[in-house]
Write a protein that holds these residues in place. Structure first.
Motif, PDB file in Angstrom:
ATOM      1  N   THR A   1       2.946  12.460  83.093  1.00  0.00           N
ATOM      2  CA  THR A   1       2.994  11.021  83.356  1.00  0.00           C
ATOM      3  C   THR A   1       2.525  10.285  82.102  1.00  0.00           C
ATOM      4  OG1 THR A   1       0.742  11.002  84.217  1.00  0.00           O
ATOM      5  CG2 THR A   1       2.524  11.317  85.807  1.00  0.00           C
ATOM      6  N   PRO A   2       3.079   9.128  81.846  1.00  0.00           N
ATOM      7  CA  PRO A   2       2.653   8.377  80.661  1.00  0.00           C
ATOM      8  C   PRO A   2       1.166   8.031  80.736  1.00  0.00           C
ATOM      9  CG  PRO A   2       4.673   7.470  81.579  1.00  0.00           C
ATOM     10  CD  PRO A   2       4.145   8.448  82.582  1.00  0.00           C
ATOM     11  N   PHE A   3       0.448   8.218  79.627  1.00  0.00           N
ATOM     12  CA  PHE A   3      -0.971   7.857  79.549  1.00  0.00           C
ATOM     13  C   PHE A   3      -1.072   6.385  79.139  1.00  0.00           C
ATOM     14  CE2 PHE A   3      -5.160   7.614  77.626  1.00  0.00           C
ATOM     15  CZ  PHE A   3      -5.914   8.305  78.563  1.00  0.00           C
ATOM     16  N   PRO A   4      -1.856   5.580  79.885  1.00  0.00           N
ATOM     17  CA  PRO A   4      -1.935   4.159  79.539  1.00  0.00           C
ATOM     18  C   PRO A   4      -2.373   3.947  78.096  1.00  0.00           C
ATOM     19  CG  PRO A   4      -3.025   4.631  81.634  1.00  0.00           C
ATOM     20  CD  PRO A   4      -2.704   5.946  81.008  1.00  0.00           C
ATOM     21  N   SER A   5      -1.667   3.100  77.388  1.00  0.00           N
ATOM     22  CA  SER A   5      -2.021   2.816  76.002  1.00  0.00           C
ATOM     23  C   SER A   5      -3.349   2.065  75.949  1.00  0.00           C
ATOM     24  CB  SER A   5      -0.933   1.959  75.345  1.00  0.00           C
ATOM     25  OG  SER A   5       0.308   2.630  75.382  1.00  0.00           O
ATOM     26  N   PRO A   6      -4.232   2.446  75.046  1.00  0.00           N
ATOM     27  CA  PRO A   6      -5.527   1.763  74.979  1.00  0.00           C
ATOM     28  C   PRO A   6      -5.388   0.354  74.437  1.00  0.00           C
ATOM     29  CG  PRO A   6      -5.303   3.310  73.158  1.00  0.00           C
ATOM     30  CD  PRO A   6      -4.110   3.525  74.054  1.00  0.00           C
TER      31      PRO A   6
ATOM     32  N   LEU B   1      -9.424  -4.198  60.757  1.00  0.00           N
ATOM     33  CA  LEU B   1      -8.003  -3.941  60.499  1.00  0.00           C
ATOM     34  C   LEU B   1      -7.702  -2.450  60.481  1.00  0.00           C
ATOM     35  CD1 LEU B   1      -7.190  -6.522  57.658  1.00  0.00           C
ATOM     36  CD2 LEU B   1      -6.519  -6.656  60.070  1.00  0.00           C
ATOM     37  N   ARG B   2      -8.664  -1.668  59.984  1.00  0.00           N
ATOM     38  CA  ARG B   2      -8.464  -0.220  59.918  1.00  0.00           C
ATOM     39  C   ARG B   2      -8.757   0.461  61.258  1.00  0.00           C
ATOM     40  NH1 ARG B   2     -11.426  -1.397  55.199  1.00  0.00           N
ATOM     41  NH2 ARG B   2     -13.341  -0.558  56.136  1.00  0.00           N
ATOM     42  N   ASP B   3      -9.765  -0.045  61.993  1.00  0.00           N
ATOM     43  CA  ASP B   3     -10.188   0.625  63.222  1.00  0.00           C
ATOM     44  C   ASP B   3      -9.262   0.354  64.401  1.00  0.00           C
ATOM     45  OD1 ASP B   3     -12.267   1.582  61.776  1.00  0.00           O
ATOM     46  OD2 ASP B   3     -13.823   0.338  62.698  1.00  0.00           O
ATOM     47  N   VAL B   4      -8.602  -0.787  64.392  1.00  0.00           N
ATOM     48  CA  VAL B   4      -7.667  -1.118  65.461  1.00  0.00           C
ATOM     49  C   VAL B   4      -6.257  -0.785  64.977  1.00  0.00           C
ATOM     50  CG1 VAL B   4      -6.706  -2.964  66.899  1.00  0.00           C
ATOM     51  CG2 VAL B   4      -9.151  -2.960  66.330  1.00  0.00           C
TER      52      VAL B   4
ATOM     53  N   GLU C   1      -0.324  -1.762  65.407  1.00  0.00           N
ATOM     54  CA  GLU C   1       0.554  -2.268  66.456  1.00  0.00           C
ATOM     55  C   GLU C   1      -0.205  -3.003  67.561  1.00  0.00           C
ATOM     56  OE1 GLU C   1      -0.356   2.102  67.396  1.00  0.00           O
ATOM     57  OE2 GLU C   1       0.106   0.835  65.632  1.00  0.00           O
ATOM     58  N   ARG C   2      -1.558  -2.874  67.542  1.00  0.00           N
ATOM     59  CA  ARG C   2      -2.383  -3.538  68.554  1.00  0.00           C
ATOM     60  C   ARG C   2      -3.062  -4.807  68.018  1.00  0.00           C
ATOM     61  NH1 ARG C   2      -0.947  -2.405  73.540  1.00  0.00           N
ATOM     62  NH2 ARG C   2      -0.551  -0.158  73.799  1.00  0.00           N
ATOM     63  N   HIS C   3      -2.885  -5.102  66.734  1.00  0.00           N
ATOM     64  CA  HIS C   3      -3.583  -6.243  66.140  1.00  0.00           C
ATOM     65  C   HIS C   3      -3.318  -7.552  66.884  1.00  0.00           C
ATOM     66  CE1 HIS C   3      -4.210  -4.299  61.891  1.00  0.00           C
ATOM     67  NE2 HIS C   3      -4.941  -3.747  62.842  1.00  0.00           N
TER      68      HIS C   3
ATOM     69  N   TYR D   1      -6.910 -13.608  60.133  1.00  0.00           N
ATOM     70  CA  TYR D   1      -6.635 -12.207  60.471  1.00  0.00           C
ATOM     71  C   TYR D   1      -5.657 -12.140  61.637  1.00  0.00           C
ATOM     72  CZ  TYR D   1     -10.071 -10.700  57.121  1.00  0.00           C
ATOM     73  OH  TYR D   1     -10.715 -10.454  55.934  1.00  0.00           O
ATOM     74  N   PRO D   2      -4.896 -11.048  61.743  1.00  0.00           N
ATOM     75  CA  PRO D   2      -3.789 -10.993  62.706  1.00  0.00           C
ATOM     76  C   PRO D   2      -4.204 -10.716  64.148  1.00  0.00           C
ATOM     77  CG  PRO D   2      -3.933  -8.925  61.499  1.00  0.00           C
ATOM     78  CD  PRO D   2      -4.964  -9.844  60.894  1.00  0.00           C
ATOM     79  N   PHE D   3      -5.474 -10.938  64.471  1.00  0.00           N
ATOM     80  CA  PHE D   3      -5.933 -10.707  65.833  1.00  0.00           C
ATOM     81  C   PHE D   3      -5.729 -11.957  66.685  1.00  0.00           C
ATOM     82  CE2 PHE D   3      -8.726  -8.128  63.007  1.00  0.00           C
ATOM     83  CZ  PHE D   3      -8.212  -6.882  63.354  1.00  0.00           C
ATOM     84  N   ASP D   4      -5.939 -11.807  67.975  1.00  0.00           N
ATOM     85  CA  ASP D   4      -5.779 -12.916  68.920  1.00  0.00           C
ATOM     86  C   ASP D   4      -7.111 -13.661  69.022  1.00  0.00           C
ATOM     87  OD1 ASP D   4      -5.060 -14.648  70.914  1.00  0.00           O
ATOM     88  OD2 ASP D   4      -5.033 -13.145  72.508  1.00  0.00           O
TER      89      ASP D   4
END
Length: 496
Positions: A28-33, A99-102, A105-107, A145-148
């Protein structure tokens, strides 16, 4: 690999196909963090915490755990009042780490917040224009920065107190717990009070059964369908750093020495630094040379130090049936407490480095006197490598003892229920917006309606900054081993 192996079989079956019983295996697909970033802008420094949790496909709720952290170099953002752009620039190093730790594609979907506490509250009182400029500069940097980015704001003292109380009890599973029988239930144990001693303020928060005589000190919460009446108060200028400044100002006024500093220790003090804080404005001489340096030596005098510390508290008047100090209403302390931040560091110094017992108020007082009797040479021999703060532990220990016993009114019995724990920083519970009001309502009479971290039994977690505590794995029998997440059901993340 983004898949997890799930096995479905009768409970007694431990192997593969036997005797006609089939072992079913499927992928089953594992939920993306998902991730979230919090900047805890304290009075003395700023820390960044990156949190990570598994996304639930049904409603995006998850269990928050710390992924990584970063300490911002330099002082707190309030120290950049004369150089607002420097406040924003100071965050760059940690933001680059984010930026490195996240994952890249999740930024864009990673919330980013900054919560400022008592240091910025003080600056906002004395120089609101500078406070606004600092927050504007910080906001400008964070939006690059590219975060929300979700905002940067100053938290009230009441928010600090309530958030700490909710988080401590959340982690201790005092609100709700997942049992071995496969059901969520509400434990019948009471909640714990929370005491925080920061750099510029101190907070005390605990559940009470009677309405507060001062409605500004009461918060009513509805968590997991249960109602809680909570007393909370924040004392600005009673954080450790500001207390040390106030004691220094008092020593300059009343003595030619500092009774809380160890004999053999001396330093030069710039008067402008002593009196620039709004917490020392009442002690400021009418005329003084802000550029003048004064030499001051310690005297290792515990009795005079106690007198100096006692001068921080006023018990002369109380407009209510009972008060803590300075005319502030407080009901009698009730139940057990967790004391963190500088409470922990002070007591830990006495226990670990000085080897002194602090299990009772009498022992705490004796330990404070013991430290205050030490000379500078004796302290350096006992605690090598701690010179940066070593001279201030006498004053800190004396203040903690006086605050708990005389200020908050802990007696020996109540003090026996205080556990000292180290704080990590601000945590974050994400994905709020559509909580059920019946489960998450919280009102603070006298302050208008404001949302606090209500946790509904099947609702989304509210989007609020919460204080996380670093609690040890081994604890007293009354506190079992803790983690930063609630227990899970066997097949899915816990829903809160």
């Amino acid at each position: 690999c983004s898949y997890q192996l799930c096995i479905c079989a009768p409970p007694i079956l431990l192997g593969w196909q036997t005797g006609g019983t089939q072992l079913h295996v499927w992928l089953t697909p594992f939920p993306s963090p998902q991730y979230g970033i919090v900047l805890d802008a304290g009075s003395s420094h700023t820390s960044m915490f990156i949190y990570k949790w598994p996304a639930d496909k049904e409603n995006d709720t998850g269990i928050v755990g710390q992924h990584s952290s970063c300490d911002v170099p330099g002082g707190g953002i309030s120290s950049y009042a004369d150089n607002p752009s420097g406040a924003g620039q100071s965050l760059v190093g940690c933001l680059e780490q984010a930026l490195r730790d996240v994952p890249k594609e999740r930024h864009a979907g990673t919330p980013l917040y900054l919560g400022a506490t008592a240091g910025m509250r003080l600056l906002n009182l004395t120089n609101p224009e500078a406070s606004t400029s600092v927050l504007t500069a910080v906001t400008h940097t964070l939006t690059q920065y590219p975060f929300d980015f979700r905002g940067a704001r100053i938290l009230s003292g009441q928010e600090e107190g309530v958030f700490g109380w909710v988080t401590a009890n959340y982690l201790l599973e005092n609100f709700i717990k997942y049992g071995w029988v496969g059901r969520w239930f509400r434990p019948r144990k009471g909640t714990l009070g929370a005491m925080d001693l920061g750099g510029a303020s101190t907070q005390i928060t605990f559940e009470t059964t009677s309405p507060a005589e001062d409605r500004a000190s009461e918060v009513q919460l509805r968590l997991y369908g249960q109602h809680y009446r909570v007393y909370t108060h924040s004392f600005l200028c009673y954080g450790r750093d500001q207390v040390l400044q106030r004691l220094l100002a008092s020593a300059l006024q009343t003595h030619s020495f500092h009774p809380c500093w160890p004999r053999g220790f001396s330093t030069h003090v710039l008067l402008g630094d002593v009196y620039q804080s709004p917490c020392t404005v009442a002690q400021r001489p009418q005329t003084f040379n802000s550029s003048a340096w004064v030499s001051l030596s310690g005297s290792s005098d515990p009795h005079l130090c106690r007198d100096l510390v006692s001068g921080l508290f006023s018990f002369s008047s109380c407009p209510f049936s009972r008060c803590s100090f300075n005319g502030v209403f407080q009901p009698p302390v009730a139940g057990n407490f967790i004391a963190f931040s500088a409470f922990f560091y002070t007591v830990d110094f006495l226990r670990t480095f000085m080897g002194l017992p602090v299990a009772t108020l009498q022992q705490l007082e004796a330990a404070a006197v013991n430290v205050c009797n030490q000379t500078w040479a004796q302290l350096q021999a006992r605690v090598p490598g701690q010179q940066a703060h070593l001279a201030d532990y006498c004053a800190g220990a004396m203040f903690v003892q006086q605050l708990l016993s005389r200020g908050y009114g802990f007696d020996e019995r109540a003090f026996g229920g205080v556990i000292f724990q180290k704080k990590v920083g601000w945590g974050l519970m994400f994905n709020m917006p559509k909580s059920r009001p019946t489960d998450t309502e919280a009102a603070a009479p006298g302050h208008g309606g404001w949302a606090v971290p209500g946790i509904g039994s099947c609702a989304h977690l509210p989007l609020q900054l919460l204080r996380l505590l670093e609690l040890p794995r081994r604890e007293a029998d009354s506190l079992r081993a803790l983690s930063v997440r609630l227990p899970r059901k066997p097949s899915q993340p816990a829903k809160v």
